[in-house]
Design an enzyme around this catalytic site. Structure first.
Site, PDB file in Angstrom:
ATOM      1  N   MET A   1      11.245   2.113   6.110  1.00 34.97           N
ATOM      2  CA  MET A   1      11.642   2.701   4.828  1.00 34.97           C
ATOM      3  C   MET A   1      12.510   3.906   5.152  1.00 34.97           C
ATOM      4  O   MET A   1      12.135   5.061   4.886  1.00 34.97           O
ATOM      5  CB  MET A   1      10.381   3.087   4.026  1.00 34.97           C
ATOM      6  CG  MET A   1       9.679   1.881   3.443  1.00 34.97           C
ATOM      7  SD  MET A   1       7.951   2.217   3.040  1.00 34.97           S
ATOM      8  CE  MET A   1       7.191   1.873   4.625  1.00 34.97           C
TER       9      MET A   1
ATOM     10  N   PHE B   1       3.580   5.763  -0.252  1.00 32.53           N
ATOM     11  CA  PHE B   1       2.205   6.196  -0.003  1.00 32.53           C
ATOM     12  C   PHE B   1       1.225   5.032  -0.062  1.00 32.53           C
ATOM     13  O   PHE B   1       1.440   4.078  -0.809  1.00 32.53           O
ATOM     14  CB  PHE B   1       1.790   7.249  -1.046  1.00 32.53           C
ATOM     15  CG  PHE B   1       2.686   8.451  -1.039  1.00 32.53           C
ATOM     16  CD1 PHE B   1       2.454   9.504  -0.162  1.00 32.53           C
ATOM     17  CD2 PHE B   1       3.795   8.514  -1.872  1.00 32.53           C
ATOM     18  CE1 PHE B   1       3.312  10.603  -0.132  1.00 32.53           C
ATOM     19  CE2 PHE B   1       4.666   9.604  -1.848  1.00 32.53           C
ATOM     20  CZ  PHE B   1       4.414  10.651  -0.975  1.00 32.53           C
TER      21      PHE B   1
ATOM     22  N   ASP C   1       4.285   1.437   8.991  1.00 34.57           N
ATOM     23  CA  ASP C   1       5.131   1.970   7.929  1.00 34.57           C
ATOM     24  C   ASP C   1       5.903   3.175   8.425  1.00 34.57           C
ATOM     25  O   ASP C   1       5.320   4.239   8.682  1.00 34.57           O
ATOM     26  CB  ASP C   1       4.259   2.367   6.732  1.00 34.57           C
ATOM     27  CG  ASP C   1       3.765   1.150   5.977  1.00 34.57           C
ATOM     28  OD1 ASP C   1       4.599   0.327   5.578  1.00 34.57           O
ATOM     29  OD2 ASP C   1       2.535   1.010   5.812  1.00 34.57           O
TER      30      ASP C   1
ATOM     31  N   HIS D   1       0.728  -3.719  10.808  1.00 37.00           N
ATOM     32  CA  HIS D   1       1.843  -3.306   9.949  1.00 37.00           C
ATOM     33  C   HIS D   1       2.078  -1.807  10.137  1.00 37.00           C
ATOM     34  O   HIS D   1       1.162  -0.998   9.989  1.00 37.00           O
ATOM     35  CB  HIS D   1       1.483  -3.620   8.495  1.00 37.00           C
ATOM     36  CG  HIS D   1       2.577  -3.348   7.517  1.00 37.00           C
ATOM     37  ND1 HIS D   1       3.602  -4.244   7.259  1.00 37.00           N
ATOM     38  CD2 HIS D   1       2.821  -2.276   6.716  1.00 37.00           C
ATOM     39  CE1 HIS D   1       4.410  -3.742   6.337  1.00 37.00           C
ATOM     40  NE2 HIS D   1       3.955  -2.535   5.991  1.00 37.00           N
TER      41      HIS D   1
ATOM     42  N   MET E   1       7.410  -5.426  -2.461  1.00 38.91           N
ATOM     43  CA  MET E   1       6.594  -4.228  -2.658  1.00 38.91           C
ATOM     44  C   MET E   1       5.880  -4.325  -4.005  1.00 38.91           C
ATOM     45  O   MET E   1       6.520  -4.530  -5.040  1.00 38.91           O
ATOM     46  CB  MET E   1       7.473  -2.964  -2.657  1.00 38.91           C
ATOM     47  CG  MET E   1       8.132  -2.628  -1.344  1.00 38.91           C
ATOM     48  SD  MET E   1       7.009  -2.435   0.056  1.00 38.91           S
ATOM     49  CE  MET E   1       5.899  -1.151  -0.515  1.00 38.91           C
TER      50      MET E   1
ATOM     51  N   HIS F   1       7.852  -1.926   9.198  1.00 42.22           N
ATOM     52  CA  HIS F   1       8.448  -1.808   7.866  1.00 42.22           C
ATOM     53  C   HIS F   1       9.238  -0.505   7.815  1.00 42.22           C
ATOM     54  O   HIS F   1       8.650   0.577   7.722  1.00 42.22           O
ATOM     55  CB  HIS F   1       7.293  -1.828   6.835  1.00 42.22           C
ATOM     56  CG  HIS F   1       7.714  -1.688   5.419  1.00 42.22           C
ATOM     57  ND1 HIS F   1       6.793  -1.486   4.404  1.00 42.22           N
ATOM     58  CD2 HIS F   1       8.928  -1.726   4.823  1.00 42.22           C
ATOM     59  CE1 HIS F   1       7.434  -1.410   3.245  1.00 42.22           C
ATOM     60  NE2 HIS F   1       8.728  -1.536   3.479  1.00 42.22           N
TER      61      HIS F   1
ATOM     62  N   GLY G   1      -1.417  -1.971  -2.706  1.00 40.70           N
ATOM     63  CA  GLY G   1      -2.507  -2.204  -3.652  1.00 40.70           C
ATOM     64  C   GLY G   1      -3.256  -3.510  -3.450  1.00 40.70           C
ATOM     65  O   GLY G   1      -3.858  -4.035  -4.393  1.00 40.70           O
TER      66      GLY G   1
ATOM     67  N   GLY H   1      -3.725  -1.477   3.532  1.00 31.64           N
ATOM     68  CA  GLY H   1      -4.034  -0.218   4.197  1.00 31.64           C
ATOM     69  C   GLY H   1      -5.374   0.318   3.762  1.00 31.64           C
ATOM     70  O   GLY H   1      -6.406   0.153   4.436  1.00 31.64           O
TER      71      GLY H   1
HETATM   72  C1  DX5 Z   1       3.654   1.871   1.100  1.00 27.87           C
HETATM   73  C2  DX5 Z   1       3.457   1.144   2.414  1.00 27.87           C
HETATM   74  C3  DX5 Z   1       2.249   0.305   2.487  1.00 27.87           C
HETATM   75  C4  DX5 Z   1       0.947   1.024   2.329  1.00 27.87           C
HETATM   76  C5  DX5 Z   1      -0.038   0.067   1.715  1.00 27.87           C
HETATM   77  O1  DX5 Z   1       4.937   2.398   1.063  1.00 27.87           O
HETATM   78  O2  DX5 Z   1       4.562   0.312   2.689  1.00 27.87           O
HETATM   79  O3  DX5 Z   1       2.227  -0.510   3.660  1.00 27.87           O
HETATM   80  O4  DX5 Z   1       0.429   1.527   3.513  1.00 27.87           O
HETATM   81  O5  DX5 Z   1      -1.204   0.754   1.468  1.00 27.87           O
HETATM   82  P1  DX5 Z   1      -2.312   0.237   0.462  1.00 27.87           P
HETATM   83  O6  DX5 Z   1      -2.808  -1.073   0.984  1.00 27.87           O
HETATM   84  O7  DX5 Z   1      -3.331   1.323   0.521  1.00 27.87           O
HETATM   85  O8  DX5 Z   1      -1.651   0.107  -0.873  1.00 27.87           O
HETATM   86 ZN    ZN Z   2       4.536  -1.303   4.389  1.00 31.21          ZN
END
Ligand code: DX5
Ligand code: ZN
Length: 215
Positions: free
Chosen positions: A70, A145, A37, A35, A139, A68, A177, A197
């Site tokens: 953003m 983050f 970001d 994945h 999400m 992904h 999370g 993550g």
């Molecule tokens: C947040 C990202 C996630 C993030 C998830 O905007 O899209 O992919 O890296 O990280 P964790 O698993 O630490 O919440």
């Molecule tokens: Zn993501």
């Protein structure tokens, strides 16, 4: 239709100075997707990586690149993300550009396309796109983050999206999370792709944590 749970480690939490090695380790540890970001400091308050980085890690694995985006605008960057080796491209519902046009463009390149919803966006918005997407990304934190706390109020949304999908072959991905406990909750609600993550990168045994998250 019950789908096998897939794990998509987010390299946002990786050590960027050795991204290639990290991707190799995740590959060997049995992850399903990688994945990625992509953040622009405009759609979300953080800046991460662009197509050149995607391209440079592409040579370290044959796993599916789950990208992904953003970012807003997004349309003009799609060709570059395609050329860099993206397999699934997910855009956000909340962008100012026309979501339908971006979906069409991604499909023109014969890549899988996903639509992502921020926590405050209701499930019903997907009705308009449901016959055109391969994946819906929910999400469970505010995008921007890694390492944030899972938002339990999104569980209901996962269930609603699952209901709206019905018998269609669409994946439900959850991002933000995810740990061993929240993984169980989101799978119970209907998710089949879990992004993770910080939980994975904090672990000293990627293989074990990936298998534990899969449940
Ligand atoms: C947040 C990202 C996630 C993030 C998830 O905007 O899209 O992919 O890296 O990280 P964790 O698993 O630490 O919440
Ligand atoms: Zn993501």
């Amino acid at each position: 239709m019950k789908k096998k749970v897939k794990i998509a480690p987010s390299i946002l939490s990786a050590d960027f100075s050795k991204l290639g090695q990290e991707v190799t380790l995740l590959d060997k540890a049995g992850c399903d997707y990688i994945h990625i970001d992509v953040m622009d400091g405009h759609f979300v308050p953080n800046i991460t990586m662009g197509p050149d980085i995607v391209k440079s890690v592409r040579k370290f694995t044959k796993k599916i690149f789950d990208v992904h985006l953003m970012i807003d605008p997004v349309m003009k960057y799609i060709p570059e993300f395609i050329n860099s080796g993206s397999d699934i491209i997910t855009i956000h519902h909340e962008i100012d550009e026309c979501v339908t046009d971006v979906i069409k463009l991604i499909k023109k390149y014969e890549r899988k396309v996903g639509i992502s919803l921020k926590p405050s966006t209701p499930a019903k918005v997907i009705e308009k796109y449901i016959d055109d997407v391969d994946l819906i990304l929910i999400m469970t934190v505010e995008p921007g983050f890694g390492g944030q706390r899972f938002m339990y109020d999104q569980i209901e949304k996962i269930k609603k999206v699952k209901y709206l999908i019905g018998e269609r072959n669409i994946d439900i991905e959850v991002d933000g999370g995810i740990d061993i406990d929240t993984a169980k909750e989101v799978v119970k609600a209907g998710a089949n792709i879990l992004v993770s993550g910080s939980t994975i990168f904090k672990s000293n045994n990627y293989k074990q944590i990936i298998s534990d998250l899969r449940g």
